[in-house]
Design a protein around this motif. Structure first.
Motif, PDB file in Angstrom:
ATOM      1  N   GLY A  62     -11.979 -79.156 -29.333  1.00  0.00           N
ATOM      2  CA  GLY A  62     -11.813 -79.730 -28.006  1.00  0.00           C
ATOM      3  C   GLY A  62     -12.969 -79.383 -27.089  1.00  0.00           C
ATOM      4  N   PRO A  63     -12.835 -79.669 -25.778  1.00  0.00           N
ATOM      5  CA  PRO A  63     -13.907 -79.376 -24.824  1.00  0.00           C
ATOM      6  C   PRO A  63     -14.293 -77.904 -24.839  1.00  0.00           C
ATOM      7  CG  PRO A  63     -12.216 -80.764 -23.807  1.00  0.00           C
ATOM      8  CD  PRO A  63     -11.680 -80.338 -25.146  1.00  0.00           C
ATOM      9  N   ILE A  64     -15.594 -77.648 -24.817  1.00  0.00           N
ATOM     10  CA  ILE A  64     -16.076 -76.275 -24.922  1.00  0.00           C
ATOM     11  C   ILE A  64     -15.597 -75.430 -23.753  1.00  0.00           C
ATOM     12  CG2 ILE A  64     -18.173 -74.848 -24.848  1.00  0.00           C
ATOM     13  CD1 ILE A  64     -19.484 -76.811 -26.708  1.00  0.00           C
ATOM     14  N   ASP A  65     -15.474 -76.012 -22.573  1.00  0.00           N
ATOM     15  CA  ASP A  65     -14.971 -75.252 -21.427  1.00  0.00           C
ATOM     16  C   ASP A  65     -13.563 -74.722 -21.699  1.00  0.00           C
ATOM     17  OD1 ASP A  65     -17.301 -75.655 -20.064  1.00  0.00           O
ATOM     18  OD2 ASP A  65     -16.532 -77.244 -18.763  1.00  0.00           O
ATOM     19  N   ASP A  66     -12.764 -75.512 -22.413  1.00  0.00           N
ATOM     20  CA  ASP A  66     -11.407 -75.062 -22.755  1.00  0.00           C
ATOM     21  C   ASP A  66     -11.446 -73.900 -23.742  1.00  0.00           C
ATOM     22  OD1 ASP A  66     -10.518 -77.073 -21.126  1.00  0.00           O
ATOM     23  OD2 ASP A  66      -9.803 -78.375 -22.740  1.00  0.00           O
ATOM     24  N   VAL A  67     -12.376 -73.960 -24.696  1.00  0.00           N
ATOM     25  CA  VAL A  67     -12.509 -72.879 -25.681  1.00  0.00           C
ATOM     26  C   VAL A  67     -12.955 -71.599 -24.983  1.00  0.00           C
ATOM     27  CG1 VAL A  67     -13.598 -72.149 -27.836  1.00  0.00           C
ATOM     28  CG2 VAL A  67     -13.084 -74.566 -27.470  1.00  0.00           C
ATOM     29  N   VAL A  68     -13.887 -71.732 -24.060  1.00  0.00           N
ATOM     30  CA  VAL A  68     -14.347 -70.573 -23.296  1.00  0.00           C
ATOM     31  C   VAL A  68     -13.187 -69.941 -22.534  1.00  0.00           C
ATOM     32  CG1 VAL A  68     -15.759 -69.879 -21.320  1.00  0.00           C
ATOM     33  CG2 VAL A  68     -16.743 -71.310 -23.121  1.00  0.00           C
ATOM     34  N   GLN A  69     -12.345 -70.771 -21.941  1.00  0.00           N
ATOM     35  CA  GLN A  69     -11.195 -70.251 -21.204  1.00  0.00           C
ATOM     36  C   GLN A  69     -10.230 -69.515 -22.134  1.00  0.00           C
ATOM     37  OE1 GLN A  69      -8.617 -73.193 -19.350  1.00  0.00           O
ATOM     38  NE2 GLN A  69      -8.062 -71.755 -17.723  1.00  0.00           N
ATOM     39  N   ARG A  70     -10.026 -70.050 -23.342  1.00  0.00           N
ATOM     40  CA  ARG A  70      -9.172 -69.366 -24.308  1.00  0.00           C
ATOM     41  C   ARG A  70      -9.742 -67.995 -24.664  1.00  0.00           C
ATOM     42  NH1 ARG A  70      -9.342 -74.611 -27.727  1.00  0.00           N
ATOM     43  NH2 ARG A  70      -8.007 -75.934 -26.451  1.00  0.00           N
ATOM     44  N   ALA A  71     -11.071 -67.941 -24.816  1.00  0.00           N
ATOM     45  CA  ALA A  71     -11.698 -66.666 -25.150  1.00  0.00           C
ATOM     46  C   ALA A  71     -11.550 -65.670 -24.009  1.00  0.00           C
ATOM     47  CB  ALA A  71     -13.166 -66.879 -25.489  1.00  0.00           C
ATOM     48  N   GLU A  72     -11.732 -66.117 -22.786  1.00  0.00           N
ATOM     49  CA  GLU A  72     -11.549 -65.240 -21.629  1.00  0.00           C
ATOM     50  C   GLU A  72     -10.131 -64.692 -21.596  1.00  0.00           C
ATOM     51  OE1 GLU A  72     -13.593 -64.061 -19.542  1.00  0.00           O
ATOM     52  OE2 GLU A  72     -15.276 -65.424 -19.187  1.00  0.00           O
TER      53      GLU A  72
ATOM     54  N   VAL B 100     -20.237 -73.996 -29.895  1.00  0.00           N
ATOM     55  CA  VAL B 100     -19.175 -73.094 -29.441  1.00  0.00           C
ATOM     56  C   VAL B 100     -19.675 -71.660 -29.446  1.00  0.00           C
ATOM     57  CG1 VAL B 100     -16.879 -72.187 -29.981  1.00  0.00           C
ATOM     58  CG2 VAL B 100     -17.315 -74.641 -30.131  1.00  0.00           C
ATOM     59  N   ARG B 101     -20.429 -71.276 -30.477  1.00  0.00           N
ATOM     60  CA  ARG B 101     -20.960 -69.915 -30.529  1.00  0.00           C
ATOM     61  C   ARG B 101     -21.839 -69.621 -29.317  1.00  0.00           C
ATOM     62  NH1 ARG B 101     -24.757 -70.411 -33.814  1.00  0.00           N
ATOM     63  NH2 ARG B 101     -26.504 -69.755 -32.539  1.00  0.00           N
ATOM     64  N   VAL B 102     -22.694 -70.555 -28.960  1.00  0.00           N
ATOM     65  CA  VAL B 102     -23.589 -70.366 -27.815  1.00  0.00           C
ATOM     66  C   VAL B 102     -22.782 -70.134 -26.538  1.00  0.00           C
ATOM     67  CG1 VAL B 102     -25.291 -71.525 -26.358  1.00  0.00           C
ATOM     68  CG2 VAL B 102     -25.501 -71.638 -28.848  1.00  0.00           C
ATOM     69  N   ALA B 103     -21.652 -70.831 -26.409  1.00  0.00           N
ATOM     70  CA  ALA B 103     -20.802 -70.649 -25.227  1.00  0.00           C
ATOM     71  C   ALA B 103     -20.023 -69.340 -25.286  1.00  0.00           C
ATOM     72  CB  ALA B 103     -19.845 -71.830 -25.089  1.00  0.00           C
ATOM     73  N   LEU B 104     -19.480 -68.998 -26.465  1.00  0.00           N
ATOM     74  CA  LEU B 104     -18.639 -67.804 -26.573  1.00  0.00           C
ATOM     75  C   LEU B 104     -19.436 -66.513 -26.445  1.00  0.00           C
ATOM     76  CD1 LEU B 104     -15.934 -68.520 -29.307  1.00  0.00           C
ATOM     77  CD2 LEU B 104     -15.807 -68.782 -26.826  1.00  0.00           C
ATOM     78  N   ARG B 105     -20.688 -66.530 -26.857  1.00  0.00           N
ATOM     79  CA  ARG B 105     -21.455 -65.280 -26.769  1.00  0.00           C
ATOM     80  C   ARG B 105     -21.698 -64.885 -25.310  1.00  0.00           C
ATOM     81  NH1 ARG B 105     -27.137 -67.691 -29.270  1.00  0.00           N
ATOM     82  NH2 ARG B 105     -27.909 -68.666 -27.346  1.00  0.00           N
ATOM     83  N   LYS B 106     -21.608 -65.851 -24.398  1.00  0.00           N
ATOM     84  CA  LYS B 106     -21.707 -65.530 -22.975  1.00  0.00           C
ATOM     85  C   LYS B 106     -20.426 -64.860 -22.483  1.00  0.00           C
ATOM     86  CE  LYS B 106     -24.719 -69.522 -22.194  1.00  0.00           C
ATOM     87  NZ  LYS B 106     -24.833 -70.859 -21.525  1.00  0.00           N
ATOM     88  N   VAL B 107     -19.313 -65.148 -23.162  1.00  0.00           N
ATOM     89  CA  VAL B 107     -18.029 -64.545 -22.796  1.00  0.00           C
ATOM     90  C   VAL B 107     -17.924 -63.126 -23.348  1.00  0.00           C
ATOM     91  CG1 VAL B 107     -15.522 -64.732 -23.007  1.00  0.00           C
ATOM     92  CG2 VAL B 107     -16.901 -66.802 -22.719  1.00  0.00           C
ATOM     93  N   THR B 108     -18.296 -62.963 -24.610  1.00  0.00           N
ATOM     94  CA  THR B 108     -18.154 -61.650 -25.238  1.00  0.00           C
ATOM     95  C   THR B 108     -19.173 -60.667 -24.678  1.00  0.00           C
ATOM     96  OG1 THR B 108     -19.583 -62.302 -27.099  1.00  0.00           O
ATOM     97  CG2 THR B 108     -17.206 -62.635 -27.352  1.00  0.00           C
ATOM     98  N   GLY B 109     -20.411 -61.144 -24.452  1.00  0.00           N
ATOM     99  CA  GLY B 109     -21.444 -60.313 -23.850  1.00  0.00           C
ATOM    100  C   GLY B 109     -21.465 -58.917 -24.411  1.00  0.00           C
ATOM    101  N   ASN B 110     -21.436 -57.938 -23.555  1.00  0.00           N
ATOM    102  CA  ASN B 110     -21.339 -56.537 -23.981  1.00  0.00           C
ATOM    103  C   ASN B 110     -19.910 -56.026 -23.882  1.00  0.00           C
ATOM    104  OD1 ASN B 110     -24.092 -55.954 -24.628  1.00  0.00           O
ATOM    105  ND2 ASN B 110     -24.551 -56.007 -22.438  1.00  0.00           N
ATOM    106  N   ARG B 111     -18.950 -56.971 -23.899  1.00  0.00           N
ATOM    107  CA  ARG B 111     -17.549 -56.576 -23.733  1.00  0.00           C
ATOM    108  C   ARG B 111     -16.906 -56.211 -25.071  1.00  0.00           C
ATOM    109  NH1 ARG B 111     -15.419 -61.713 -20.458  1.00  0.00           N
ATOM    110  NH2 ARG B 111     -13.514 -60.487 -20.139  1.00  0.00           N
TER     111      ARG B 111
END
Length: 394
Positions: free
Chosen positions: A100-110, A129-140
């Motif tokens: 689905g939309p990458i923004d939705d996947v990012v929200q699920r990861a958050e 999706v990986r490029v978007a999710l790595r911004k979410v995981t960061g150093n977390r």
């Protein structure tokens, strides 16, 4: 041991109650942690379960790999928990849809990090999706990315273990040039980061082998009308069409390619191709179709025999055929187990340090991670009906 399923509270797909094994007894070793890691581990209940958030795709073109990816991950969870978990902590798997939309996947990861408190994210999904999710995981939290991809991933906290063009495409191109006398190449791929970046490398390898690119195009993900593409391919008269289409897009293209009569005279070399995709293409449409990968289920080895034996024992003889993309989820968890054991800790800093240079073994056999790059045995195979036949170890 009991069989249960963990349905994530936020954004998880409606999966049937499959077998997810959890070891009821868990004990954690004492760790000498930095203040940052100690805070991280306390916040996530480090001395209880190790919570894995697996982002798999169940919708759209790459959704074809959802069932085998789920099965492969659950098999690894069951085996590791049967051995007592990782450093005494049992693994708990939550599955989230990365379609689905990458923004939705990012929200699920958050939400997975904030509310479901996953300790680690693992993913088998497209590189966008990986490029978007790595911004979410960061150093977390750590992030393990398992499938074939374009290479070059250096984001802190991201561990990519899949095949890359340097090891997958380059020797295959040279073999087709030497053995099949292929000189004229046409490149077609899905319109996102993996094909874009992979084609850049592929063009260099084709030039190295004395060939030339006679055409290139990128197709919107989800496109199933391939007549215009086939017309351009026919006009360009290539010896080989290199295919970087994803999931069901590869299926519909390869079917149309064969039905147009091109398969008898033109070779095909596919990137994200495995037994799952081959089944969709159909036995009548696979003539002159080649694929390079670090895993085929026809590989004869003790490691693969053990993996397939466990897969069939857990899911039955009629389970979806497992291929490289789905099986990579098994690899990801075995990689995590090896790295954690080497580090002696599941804290983020020592875990990531150990992951830079290590060796682990799973269904593919031994895989070496050297300076963050995965090196593994690579195989060139030719489609033979609905199966692959290994042609050469690359």
């Amino acid at each position: 041991m009991r069989a249960t399923v963990n349905f994530p509270a936020h954004g998880g797909p409606a999966l049937p109650p499959s077998l997810l094994f959890r070891n009821l007894s868990s004990s954690a070793a004492d760790f000498d942690l930095s203040p940052v890691d100690a805070h991280f581990m306390r916040r996530r209940g480090a001395r209880n379960k190790l919570r894995i958030g697996n982002f798999l795709t169940f919708t759209g073109s790459p959704g074809i790999w959802g069932p085998t990816s789920t099965n492969s991950a659950m098999l690894a969870i069951a085996e590791i928990n049967k051995r007592g978990g990782i450093l005494g902590r049992e693994l708990e798997l939550s599955i989230y849809d990365s379609g689905g939309p990458i923004d939705d996947v990012v929200q699920r990861a958050e939400q997975a990090i904030a509310f479901d408190e996953v300790d680690l994210i693992m993913g088998s999904h497209i590189s966008a999706v990986r490029v978007a999710l790595r911004k979410v995981t960061g150093n977390r939290i750590p992030y393990i990315y398992t499938p074939v991809y374009e290479g070059g991933e250096r984001t802190p906290g991201v561990m990519a273990i899949g095949e890359t063009p340097r090891w997958q495409s380059r020797p295959s191109i040279h073999w087709l040039a030497d053995v099949k006398k292929a000189a004229r190449w046409y490149l077609i791929g899905s319109d996102y980061v993996w094909p874009w970046q992979s084609h850049r490398a592929v063009k260099r390898y084709i030039k190295e082998a004395g060939g030339q690119v006679v055409g290139e195009e990128f197709v919107p993900v989800g496109e199933d009308n391939h007549e215009p593409h086939l017309a351009r391919i026919r006009a360009a008269k290539p010896d080989v069409v290199l295919i970087s289409l994803i999931g069901t897009d590869s299926i519909t293209f390869n079917r149309a390619f064969a039905e147009a009569g091109l398969a008898t005279s033109t070779l095909r070399l596919a990137g994200a191709m495995d037994e799952t995709v081959l089944l969709g293409i159909g036995a009548d449409n696979t003539e002159n179709l080649f694929c390079a990968s670090g895993y085929f289920n026809c590989m004869v080895s003790r490691a693969n025999d053990e993996f397939l034996g466990g897969y069939q024992a857990m899911f039955g003889a009629n389970a979806p055929p497992v291929g490289s993309v789905g099986q990579s989820n098994y690899e990801g968890l075995r990689f995590l187990e090896a790295v954690a054991n080497r580090a002696g800790s599941l804290a983020m800093r020592p875990l990531l340090k150990a992951a830079r240079n290590t060796v682990y073994s799973a269904g593919r056999g031994p895989v070496t991670i050297r300076d963050g790059r995965a090196e593994m045995p690579m195989y060139l195979a030719e489609a033979d009906g609905l199966d692959f036949r290994l042609v050469k170890t690359l």
